[in-house]
Design an enzyme around this catalytic site. Structure first.
Site, PDB file in Angstrom:
ATOM      1  CE  LYS A 169       5.357   3.003   0.323  1.00 30.23           C
ATOM      2  NZ  LYS A 169       5.984   2.094  -0.656  1.00 30.23           N
TER       3      LYS A 169
ATOM      4  N   PRO B  53       0.826  -1.206   0.000  1.00 32.25           N
ATOM      5  CG  PRO B  53      -0.795  -1.574   1.616  1.00 32.25           C
ATOM      6  CD  PRO B  53       0.523  -2.096   1.128  1.00 32.25           C
TER       7      PRO B  53
END
Length: 282
Positions: free
Chosen positions: A52, A2
């Site tokens: 992240k 992601p």
């Protein structure tokens, strides 16, 4: 893995569901059981993302540090009448404790799920480069490293200690939008070029937080404007070059190219993003 907008979106979801509320913290899988027992019954102070990384702060200056890695997933469920039994390998479950609207969140497959102090969280954030989605980001910090580096800009954009939160999709797309070859050495950029890239990342990634998808094509290149089929890809969103190797560039028709850099695939258009040639050697 992601990209940064996903973690910021999750931080918003966790904060909205649990912020200010007492929660049950469990580890159905067992790998987080000791830490869950210490946190059970705590109040969620808030949640934030940096690059992240996701941080869920609970009372007592305790923080759950999460990094999803390649396969991790955090699913937040609100508006439920009751919290169901966990399914699968749930590393950590947060669930509402009080009598308000029921909510729960299940974490699976993360490469990091650690109980840390607020001081340790601050240390992790300090090691990261500026995050385009954070209000405290200083793009000059990234420029100081880029402007001195012989490394390709395509490499620097993925270095989380240079810029936090940018992944392969945003890297490929922002370089295309600024007609920059991914192998151009960082030190050859002008500061104005860097500022334009940074501002574009801020806009694109904030839009990603709002929509949950990465859409990078300008209005004149959307499927509707061009009369072309919409992109079919499990990543979703409309893009110029990411994972479009061998397909025609939406702007000039040249076939999109790809090659590996440090184990990750680059994508670019050789016509729209020509190789940089220094005037000093011409």
């Amino acid at each position: 893995m992601p990209e940064g907008h996903t973690l910021h979106r999750l931080a918003h979801e966790v904060g909205a569901a649990f912020g200010g509320r007492r929660v049950s913290v469990t580890s159905p899988q067992g790998r987080f059981a000791d830490s869950a027992a210490l946190l059970d019954g705590s109040v969620v102070v808030g949640a934030e993302a940096a690059g992240k990384h996701l941080f869920v702060e609970l009372s007592g200056e305790r923080v759950v540090h999460i990094h999803l890695g390649l396969i991790g997933q955090l699913d937040v469920h609100t508006g439920v009448t009751e919290v169901p039994l966990p399914v699968g390998q749930v590393r950590m479950r947060l669930a509402t404790w009080d009598s308000g609207p029921a909510a729960y969140a299940d974490l699976r497959g993360a490469i990091v799920c650690d109980l840390v102090t607020t001081a340790r969280r601050d240390e992790v954030v300090a090691r990261l480069g500026p995050d385009p989605l954070r209000d405290d980001a200083d793009p000059a910090r990234a420029w100081a490293r880029i402007s001195r580096s012989h490394r390709p800009i395509g490499d620097l954009l993925m270095d989380q200690e240079v810029i936090a939160g940018v992944g392969n999709v945003y890297r490929a797309e922002v370089l295309f939008r600024h007609r920059m070859h991914p192998l151009r050495p960082g030190r050859t950029l002008r500061v104005g070029q860097w500022r334009a890239i940074w501002e574009d990342l801020v806009a694109l990634m904030n839009e990603g937080v709002k929509t949950g998808t990465i859409d990078t094509v300008r209005p004149e290149h959307t499927p509707e404007a061009m009369g072309r089929p919409a992109r079919e890809d499990d990543h979703g969103g409309e893009v110029y070059v990411y994972r479009r190797a061998g397909q025609a560039c939406l702007v000039c028709g040249t076939r999109v190219r790809t090659e590996q850099l440090n184990g990750r695939n680059l994508f670019w258009c050789a016509h729209c993003q020509p190789r940089f040639r220094s005037r000093a050697v011409q």
